[in-house]
Write a protein that holds these residues in place. Sequence first.
Motif, PDB file in Angstrom:
ATOM      1  N   UNK A 175       0.640  -1.263  -0.064  1.00 48.65           N
ATOM      2  CA  UNK A 175       0.194   0.077   0.140  1.00 48.65           C
ATOM      3  C   UNK A 175       0.653   1.197  -0.070  1.00 48.65           C
ATOM      4  N   UNK A 176       1.566   1.478   1.095  1.00 49.31           N
ATOM      5  CA  UNK A 176       2.221   2.859   1.003  1.00 49.31           C
ATOM      6  C   UNK A 176       3.089   3.118  -0.090  1.00 49.31           C
ATOM      7  N   UNK A 177       3.940   2.178  -0.499  1.00 48.14           N
ATOM      8  CA  UNK A 177       4.798   2.186  -1.564  1.00 48.14           C
ATOM      9  C   UNK A 177       4.196   2.518  -2.990  1.00 48.14           C
ATOM     10  N   UNK A 178       3.023   1.784  -3.093  1.00 49.70           N
ATOM     11  CA  UNK A 178       2.273   1.893  -4.385  1.00 49.70           C
ATOM     12  C   UNK A 178       1.778   3.585  -4.414  1.00 49.70           C
ATOM     13  N   UNK A 179       1.301   3.838  -3.132  1.00 47.31           N
ATOM     14  CA  UNK A 179       0.693   5.111  -3.085  1.00 47.31           C
ATOM     15  C   UNK A 179       1.858   6.326  -3.442  1.00 47.31           C
ATOM     16  N   UNK A 180       2.860   6.087  -2.954  1.00 50.30           N
ATOM     17  CA  UNK A 180       4.138   6.751  -3.276  1.00 50.30           C
ATOM     18  C   UNK A 180       4.281   7.013  -4.816  1.00 50.30           C
ATOM     19  N   UNK A 181       4.357   5.704  -5.132  1.00 46.72           N
ATOM     20  CA  UNK A 181       4.868   5.754  -6.647  1.00 46.72           C
ATOM     21  C   UNK A 181       3.513   6.391  -7.656  1.00 46.72           C
ATOM     22  N   UNK A 182       2.248   5.887  -7.220  1.00 43.11           N
ATOM     23  CA  UNK A 182       1.093   6.402  -8.002  1.00 43.11           C
ATOM     24  C   UNK A 182       0.878   7.998  -7.916  1.00 43.11           C
ATOM     25  N   UNK A 183       1.165   8.711  -6.570  1.00 39.86           N
ATOM     26  CA  UNK A 183       1.389  10.077  -6.513  1.00 39.86           C
ATOM     27  C   UNK A 183       2.360  10.773  -7.463  1.00 39.86           C
ATOM     28  N   UNK A 184       3.701  10.119  -7.409  1.00 34.72           N
ATOM     29  CA  UNK A 184       4.689  10.585  -8.343  1.00 34.72           C
ATOM     30  C   UNK A 184       4.302  10.692  -9.726  1.00 34.72           C
ATOM     31  N   UNK A 185       3.633   9.657 -10.110  1.00 29.89           N
ATOM     32  CA  UNK A 185       3.132   9.360 -11.396  1.00 29.89           C
ATOM     33  C   UNK A 185       2.019  10.247 -11.799  1.00 29.89           C
ATOM     34  N   UNK A 186       1.068  10.653 -10.888  1.00 31.41           N
ATOM     35  CA  UNK A 186      -0.004  11.433 -11.122  1.00 31.41           C
ATOM     36  C   UNK A 186       0.499  13.028 -11.096  1.00 31.41           C
ATOM     37  N   UNK A 187       1.156  13.350 -10.059  1.00 34.40           N
ATOM     38  CA  UNK A 187       1.439  14.634  -9.858  1.00 34.40           C
ATOM     39  C   UNK A 187       2.552  15.088 -11.222  1.00 34.40           C
ATOM     40  N   UNK A 188       3.453  14.144 -11.380  1.00 32.52           N
ATOM     41  CA  UNK A 188       4.187  14.657 -12.653  1.00 32.52           C
ATOM     42  C   UNK A 188       3.365  14.656 -13.837  1.00 32.52           C
ATOM     43  N   UNK A 189       2.458  13.776 -14.108  1.00 31.44           N
ATOM     44  CA  UNK A 189       1.649  13.916 -15.224  1.00 31.44           C
ATOM     45  C   UNK A 189       0.873  15.220 -15.258  1.00 31.44           C
ATOM     46  N   UNK A 190       0.179  15.563 -14.097  1.00 33.74           N
ATOM     47  CA  UNK A 190      -0.720  16.945 -14.166  1.00 33.74           C
ATOM     48  C   UNK A 190       0.504  18.038 -14.312  1.00 33.74           C
ATOM     49  N   UNK A 191       1.579  17.804 -13.963  1.00 29.18           N
ATOM     50  CA  UNK A 191       2.374  18.915 -14.176  1.00 29.18           C
ATOM     51  C   UNK A 191       2.955  19.193 -15.604  1.00 29.18           C
ATOM     52  N   UNK A 192       3.016  17.966 -16.311  1.00 35.19           N
ATOM     53  CA  UNK A 192       3.432  17.896 -17.547  1.00 35.19           C
ATOM     54  C   UNK A 192       2.226  18.432 -18.437  1.00 35.19           C
ATOM     55  N   UNK A 193       0.914  18.203 -18.054  1.00 30.37           N
ATOM     56  CA  UNK A 193      -0.526  18.854 -18.766  1.00 30.37           C
ATOM     57  C   UNK A 193      -0.448  20.262 -18.423  1.00 30.37           C
TER      58      UNK A 193
END
Length: 117
Positions: A32-50
């Motif tokens: 759980x916690x490791x996946x959430x860190x990975x997923x938040x890095x992915x999502x926040x980076x993606x929306x920053x790219x948008x």
Amino acid sequence: MKKLIIHSTPVVISFIWLVIECNTINPITLKGPNFLKFYLILILGFYLSVFIVKLLGEKISQTTFYFLMGIGALGIIKLIRGIMLGKPVGFLTMILIAELIIAFLLMGFTSNDKLKQ
């Protein structure tokens, strides 16, 4: 091509973090916690790219929505896996709901751009 590179950057960064921190390439097997860190890095980076694409004056393309669907599918798969294993999935559910709301907002901005032309 420029949009593809901009949107691929957060994916590459999140997978580099995944390999360095968790020694795996498969995010579905993470706890759980490791996946959430990975997923938040992915999502926040993606929306920053948008946001960067919008600042450059470009329109949001179908490539953006393909990346958005892929990231959402990853979250939904992990949500289903967590429910099947009987794990708490509250934070992931909240993240997916926020992601869905943002996706609808992006679709609204895209339709407004088409109407202005």
